[in-house]
Design a protein around this motif. Structure first.
Motif, mmCIF file in Angstrom:
data_model
loop_
_atom_site.group_PDB
_atom_site.id
_atom_site.type_symbol
_atom_site.label_atom_id
_atom_site.label_comp_id
_atom_site.label_asym_id
_atom_site.label_seq_id
_atom_site.Cartn_x
_atom_site.Cartn_y
_atom_site.Cartn_z
ATOM 1 N N SER A 278 20.091 10.312 10.269
ATOM 2 C CA SER A 278 20.092 10.992 8.981
ATOM 3 C C SER A 278 18.671 11.424 8.637
ATOM 4 O O SER A 278 17.688 10.878 9.147
ATOM 5 N N LYS A 279 18.550 12.414 7.754
ATOM 6 C CA LYS A 279 17.227 12.907 7.365
ATOM 7 C C LYS A 279 16.413 11.816 6.680
ATOM 8 O O LYS A 279 15.199 11.723 6.864
ATOM 9 N N GLY A 280 17.082 10.990 5.885
ATOM 10 C CA GLY A 280 16.384 9.904 5.203
ATOM 11 C C GLY A 280 15.821 8.893 6.172
ATOM 12 O O GLY A 280 14.679 8.453 6.051
ATOM 13 N N ARG A 281 16.613 8.510 7.174
ATOM 14 C CA ARG A 281 16.149 7.541 8.160
ATOM 15 C C ARG A 281 15.013 8.124 8.996
ATOM 16 O O ARG A 281 14.023 7.459 9.274
ATOM 17 N N ARG A 282 15.155 9.386 9.361
ATOM 18 C CA ARG A 282 14.107 10.058 10.130
ATOM 19 C C ARG A 282 12.803 10.122 9.331
ATOM 20 O O ARG A 282 11.728 9.783 9.828
ATOM 21 N N ASP A 283 12.889 10.530 8.070
ATOM 22 C CA ASP A 283 11.695 10.679 7.247
ATOM 23 C C ASP A 283 11.067 9.329 6.922
ATOM 24 O O ASP A 283 9.844 9.217 6.839
ATOM 25 N N ARG A 284 11.888 8.294 6.745
ATOM 26 C CA ARG A 284 11.363 6.961 6.486
ATOM 27 C C ARG A 284 10.567 6.466 7.694
ATOM 28 O O ARG A 284 9.515 5.856 7.542
ATOM 29 N N ARG A 285 11.051 6.722 8.869
ATOM 30 C CA ARG A 285 10.337 6.331 10.084
ATOM 31 C C ARG A 285 9.019 7.096 10.205
ATOM 32 O O ARG A 285 7.984 6.537 10.528
ATOM 33 N N ARG A 286 9.042 8.375 9.943
ATOM 34 C CA ARG A 286 7.831 9.192 10.058
ATOM 35 C C ARG A 286 6.795 8.843 8.995
ATOM 36 O O ARG A 286 5.595 9.013 9.221
ATOM 37 N N ALA A 287 7.243 8.365 7.845
ATOM 38 C CA ALA A 287 6.313 8.031 6.770
ATOM 39 C C ALA A 287 5.487 6.801 7.098
ATOM 40 O O ALA A 287 4.422 6.592 6.515
ATOM 41 N N GLN A 288 5.931 5.965 8.031
ATOM 42 C CA GLN A 288 5.204 4.748 8.389
ATOM 43 C C GLN A 288 3.827 5.055 8.951
ATOM 44 O O GLN A 288 2.895 4.283 8.773
ATOM 45 N N THR A 289 3.686 6.164 9.647
ATOM 46 C CA THR A 289 2.425 6.460 10.315
ATOM 47 C C THR A 289 1.336 6.907 9.349
ATOM 48 O O THR A 289 0.167 6.902 9.708
ATOM 49 N N PHE A 290 1.671 7.277 8.138
ATOM 50 C CA PHE A 290 0.687 7.798 7.200
ATOM 51 C C PHE A 290 0.341 6.816 6.098
ATOM 52 O O PHE A 290 -0.322 7.172 5.145
ATOM 53 N N THR A 291 0.779 5.577 6.218
ATOM 54 C CA THR A 291 0.460 4.583 5.197
ATOM 55 C C THR A 291 -0.846 3.901 5.555
ATOM 56 O O THR A 291 -0.879 2.798 6.079
ATOM 57 N N LEU A 292 -1.947 4.572 5.307
ATOM 58 C CA LEU A 292 -3.267 4.014 5.571
ATOM 59 C C LEU A 292 -3.822 3.447 4.275
ATOM 60 O O LEU A 292 -4.051 4.178 3.311
ATOM 61 N N ALA A 293 -4.008 2.154 4.255
ATOM 62 C CA ALA A 293 -4.519 1.509 3.052
ATOM 63 C C ALA A 293 -5.976 1.132 3.266
ATOM 64 O O ALA A 293 -6.422 0.905 4.393
ATOM 65 N N ALA A 294 -6.712 1.069 2.194
ATOM 66 C CA ALA A 294 -8.102 0.646 2.282
ATOM 67 C C ALA A 294 -8.148 -0.839 2.625
ATOM 68 O O ALA A 294 -7.291 -1.606 2.197
ATOM 69 N N PRO A 295 -9.123 -1.279 3.412
ATOM 70 C CA PRO A 295 -9.190 -2.691 3.773
ATOM 71 C C PRO A 295 -9.505 -3.549 2.555
ATOM 72 O O PRO A 295 -10.252 -3.136 1.663
ATOM 73 N N GLY A 296 -8.936 -4.736 2.518
ATOM 74 C CA GLY A 296 -9.187 -5.652 1.414
ATOM 75 C C GLY A 296 -10.576 -6.238 1.524
ATOM 76 O O GLY A 296 -10.907 -6.899 2.508
ATOM 77 N N LEU A 297 -11.423 -5.987 0.566
ATOM 78 C CA LEU A 297 -12.792 -6.490 0.592
ATOM 79 C C LEU A 297 -12.909 -7.701 -0.328
ATOM 80 O O LEU A 297 -12.232 -7.787 -1.351
ATOM 81 N N VAL A 298 -13.758 -8.635 0.048
ATOM 82 C CA VAL A 298 -14.022 -9.816 -0.766
ATOM 83 C C VAL A 298 -15.520 -9.889 -1.033
ATOM 84 O O VAL A 298 -16.311 -9.225 -0.378
ATOM 85 N N GLU A 299 -15.888 -10.719 -2.002
ATOM 86 C CA GLU A 299 -17.291 -10.855 -2.359
ATOM 87 C C GLU A 299 -17.917 -11.984 -1.546
ATOM 88 O O GLU A 299 -17.344 -13.068 -1.426
ATOM 89 N N CYS A 300 -19.065 -11.728 -0.986
ATOM 90 C CA CYS A 300 -19.804 -12.750 -0.235
ATOM 91 C C CYS A 300 -20.305 -13.816 -1.209
ATOM 92 O O CYS A 300 -20.921 -13.486 -2.221
#
Length: 61
Positions: A9-31
């Motif tokens: 289905s188009k929804g399943r196809r698009d959901r799979r393709r959307a996984q590759t573009f979920t780039l999140a910023a790395p979690g930073l902590v304070e030294c």
């Protein structure tokens, strides 16, 4: 080479393709030594400390 048994289905196809573009910023902590932002579980680039001990000698600028 095998072919798919059913049409994706188009929804399943698009959901799979959307996984590759979920780039999140790395979690930073304070030294805890110098209070600079750093990646967790890594030596601080600013002061050279890890787990309360100096691991890398850093030149003072």
């Amino acid at each position: 080479m095998g072919n798919p048994a059913r049409k994706f289905s188009k929804g399943r196809r698009d959901r799979r393709r959307a996984q590759t573009f979920t780039l999140a910023a790395p979690g930073l902590v304070e030294c805890p030594q110098c209070h600079e932002k750093k990646l967790p579980h890594r030596v601080c680039k600013a002061c050279g400390y890890y787990d309360g001990k100096e691991v890398v000698a850093v030149e003072a600028e």
